[in-house]
Design an enzyme around this catalytic site. Structure first.
Site, short mmCIF file in Angstrom:
data_model
loop_
_atom_site.label_atom_id
_atom_site.label_comp_id
_atom_site.label_asym_id
_atom_site.label_seq_id
_atom_site.Cartn_x
_atom_site.Cartn_y
_atom_site.Cartn_z
N GLU B 126 0.86 -1.19 0.00
CA GLU B 126 0.00 0.00 0.00
C GLU B 126 0.89 1.23 0.00
O GLU B 126 2.09 1.13 0.29
CB GLU B 126 -0.89 0.00 1.25
CG GLU B 126 -1.83 -1.20 1.29
CD GLU B 126 -2.80 -1.17 2.45
OE1 GLU B 126 -2.78 -0.17 3.21
OE2 GLU B 126 -3.56 -2.13 2.59
N GLY B 341 28.99 1.70 -25.86
CA GLY B 341 27.90 2.54 -26.34
C GLY B 341 26.72 1.75 -26.89
O GLY B 341 25.56 2.15 -26.74
N GLU B 364 8.79 -8.70 -3.82
CA GLU B 364 8.70 -9.88 -2.96
C GLU B 364 9.81 -9.93 -1.91
O GLU B 364 10.36 -10.98 -1.62
CB GLU B 364 8.65 -11.15 -3.81
CG GLU B 364 7.33 -11.23 -4.55
CD GLU B 364 7.19 -12.48 -5.36
OE1 GLU B 364 7.32 -13.57 -4.78
OE2 GLU B 364 6.92 -12.38 -6.57
#
Lengths: 259, 380
Positions: B126, B341, B364
């Protein structure tokens, strides 16, 4: 429709720097990964499709060690009903011996069709299937890229040079060497792997088949294996299309090609 | 001690690799760029039986262990992490049902997950509760025969796609123990009051759906409680002890891919008149990557094997999780460095691997939480 499929495990040679061993007659194979011969994968799929449409049984056969059972388990997972591995022990086979051993194994089985791959990715001789047909006294079609099976015969599409197909009817039993692209081989599924575990995988030795030692002499002797010599780099032709075409024609002319 | 895989396990690995190579390669860049996915790939994976192999045969699964599930995960991630996650995360939450669900709940959900007819997700995090899930304030209150759920969840895998969502809810806020306050509730996502919005702008695994959930007066029958009321936290730990294993496998698959890309590139690319692979710096780097990746695999093989044999080693699973995640991040970094690159451009796979890797150290259980668990087993 009972079908026998001959399969083989081959070293994966793409993107690998191959090395010749000390004897100068063999590729070093220890460090290579192994897979099913690509042609054989199509042969299994062709057999399983026919069996699904017409019934009957598919038997997969290989000559090799316990490690080679991987390709038999694959065939079983794809839908073959049973499998046979012929263990050659210490015997090093060539195409002729492979055909001889397979012929003896198959002569005791019931079948309408025998499938092999056109060739194997390792030796690329393309002769085992045809020699096997000869030893069993069967009609054969090589480089098959289409099959329509009937009761006692099959309509067979064979690839000729230049993209031409030859269509013929062949009386069964018969042997077909299967070309890549004839179908789209299915993926091995988890369900297939679980079913394969319950199917028969029989192992036979050369003794079981009744071979005496003198009967199995290779007909091929390898004198030397070598990597192709490195040549000069390619010539890059630059310019617009007309210039490139002109240069190409000139080069081909110099090399003796009449355009 | 026998380190060899059995024939069946070898066949599972080969089949997973073949499927992923055939189906993922051509689509990976498109999904990554567009944050999209083609659910047909998931359906096909279900048809072939790759999804939820740990689900018992009684619910149409293959009845294999978490080791086999992890092996499939490793192969999928070795081809493409984003698609691997999009396909295999569709059972995320089934582990809770298998462990704690009622027979009815299992019968209702599990066969559909195997058949590719439904997806399940699990929402824990949350806005104010991450590594400490006991702070979750999404509340479920009993009202007659129903639970009434209110709150919000964030970073919910498949929140926008799932048919069922396992919600970690506060059900006993006054319990003196913070580990006895929460419960899992199974929610069909077509319930009134369930709203999801897909999160955009993820760094990596962009083929996989992640959503924010808003739950307003969402009602489900009291029977939708999964496990025991107030036992949610302990059930969550048991859940993670299963799911963390496939995170390890994800890390090993990604690291393998980084090594493969590095070998291919450093053999082909020449500087100072010789292939990069001929320089000792490259060789040492590759040797370290290969060694650590092998070690990470052995850690998760052992942890998964023990779990499948009924021995849950919380500390070992945590070790495997942080180590394989950190190794994946390191390998992706090293691989990009070797590409120079080129590696910075998204046409090269290493760029994607570099971005995909980081989540492994976060979801997790962050690597810090994993180390806390390991230390806890040492100092108890």
């Amino acid at each position: 429709m009972n079908i026998i499929v001959c399969v083989k495990r081959v070293p994966l040679t793409q993107e690998v720097d191959l090395e010749i061993d000390e004897s100068g007659k063999k590729i070093k194979e220890d460090a290579l990964a192994y897979v099913i011969n690509d042609w054989d994968n199509y042969a299994i799929e062709a057999a399983v499709q026919l069996q699904e449409n017409l019934g009957g049984e598919v038997t997969a056969i290989t000559i090799g060690s316990e490690d080679d059972e991987e390709v038999l388990r694959r065939a079983l997972a794809m839908g073959a009903d049973r499998a046979v591995r012929i263990d050659p022990g210490e015997l090093v086979t060539d195409g002729y011996l492979d055909a001889t051993i397979l012929a003896k194994t198959i002569s005791g089985l019931e079948y309408d069709l025998i499938f092999t791959g056109v060739q194997s990715e390792d030796r690329n001789t393309g002769m085992v299937g045809i020699m096997l047909a000869e030893q069993l006294g069967l009609a054969h079609a090589a480089v098959t890229n289409g099959i329509e099976a009937e009761e006692k015969a099959a309509k067979v599409f064979v690839e000729l040079e230049g993209g031409i197909d030859e269509v013929s009817r062949i009386q069964l039993p018969a042997l077909l060497t299967i070309q890549t692209g004839i179908n789209e081989p299915r993926y091995v599924s988890i369900m297939g792997i679980r079913k394969a575990k319950k199917k028969e995988l029989k192992v036979m030795t050369l003794d079981d088949l009744g071979f005496g030692a003198e009967a199995l002499t290779p007909q091929t002797q390898i004198e030397e294996v070598f990597l192709p010599p490195e040549t000069e780099g390619a010539e890059m032709i630059e310019g617009d299309a007309a210039t490139i075409a002109e240069t190409l024609i000139r080069i081909m002319g110099e090399k003796g090609v009449t355009v | 001690m026998d380190f060899r895989l059995n024939g069946e396990q070898k066949d599972i690995i080969a089949a997973a690799k073949e499927f992923a190579t055939g189906e993922f390669l051509d689509r990976a860049q498109e999904f990554d760029r567009n944050e999209s996915f083609d659910q047909d790939i998931w359906r096909k994976a279900c048809e072939l039986g790759f999804v939820g192999v740990f689900i018992p045969e009684a619910y149409d699964g293959a009845g294999y262990g978490f080791l086999e599930h992890s092996m499939i995960t490793e192969e999928f991630w070795a081809v493409d992490p984003g698609i691997g996650q999009a396909v295999l995360s569709c059972t995320f939450g089934s582990e809770i049902l298998i462990l704690f669900g009622t027979e009815e709940q299992k019968q209702m959900v599990l066969p559909k997950l195997v058949a590719g007819e439904a997806l399940i997700g699990t929402a824990i995090t949350e806005p104010n509760a991450g590594s400490d899930p006991t702070g979750a304030t999404t509340t479920a209150v009993k009202d007659g025969d129903s639970w009434v759920i209110n709150g919000s969840k964030i970073f919910a895998t498949n929140g926008d796609l799932a048919d069922y969502m396992m919600l970690f809810c506060l059900t006993d806020p006054d319990n003196p123990s913070k580990h006895r306050r929460h419960s899992f509730i199974l929610v069909p996502t077509d319930s009134e009051g369930y709203e999801s919005s897909k999160l955009h702008g993820k760094l990596g695994i962009r083929a996989s759906d992640t959503a924010e959930l808003s739950l307003k007066d969402l009602r489900v029958p009291v029977e939708n409680l999964v496990g025991r009321e107030g036992e949610g936290f302990n059930e969550l730990m048991a859940f993670f002890n299963r799911t963390r294993l496939h995170i390890c496998a994800q890390g090993v698959g990604l690291a393998r891919s980084a090594i493969e890309e590095s070998i291919r590139h450093t053999k082909a690319r020449e500087q100072f008149g010789a292939p990069l692979a001929s320089f000792q710096n490259t060789q040492f780097k590759l040797a370290e990557m290969a060694t650590r990746t092998r070690a990470a695999r052995n850690l998760y093989y052992e942890a998964a094997w023990e779990l499948d044999h009924g021995n849950i080693d919380h500390g070992l699973i945590a070790m495997a999780k942080w180590y394989s995640a950190e190794n994946a991040v390191r390998c992706a970094d090293a691989a990009l460095q070797m590409h120079g690159g080129y590696g910075y451009i998204d046409e090269y796979k290493v760029q994607r691997l570099y971005r995909d890797a980081k989540i492994l150290e976060i979801y997790e259980g962050t690597k810090e939480m994993e180390k806390t668990i390991v230390a806890g087993t040492l100092l108890r």
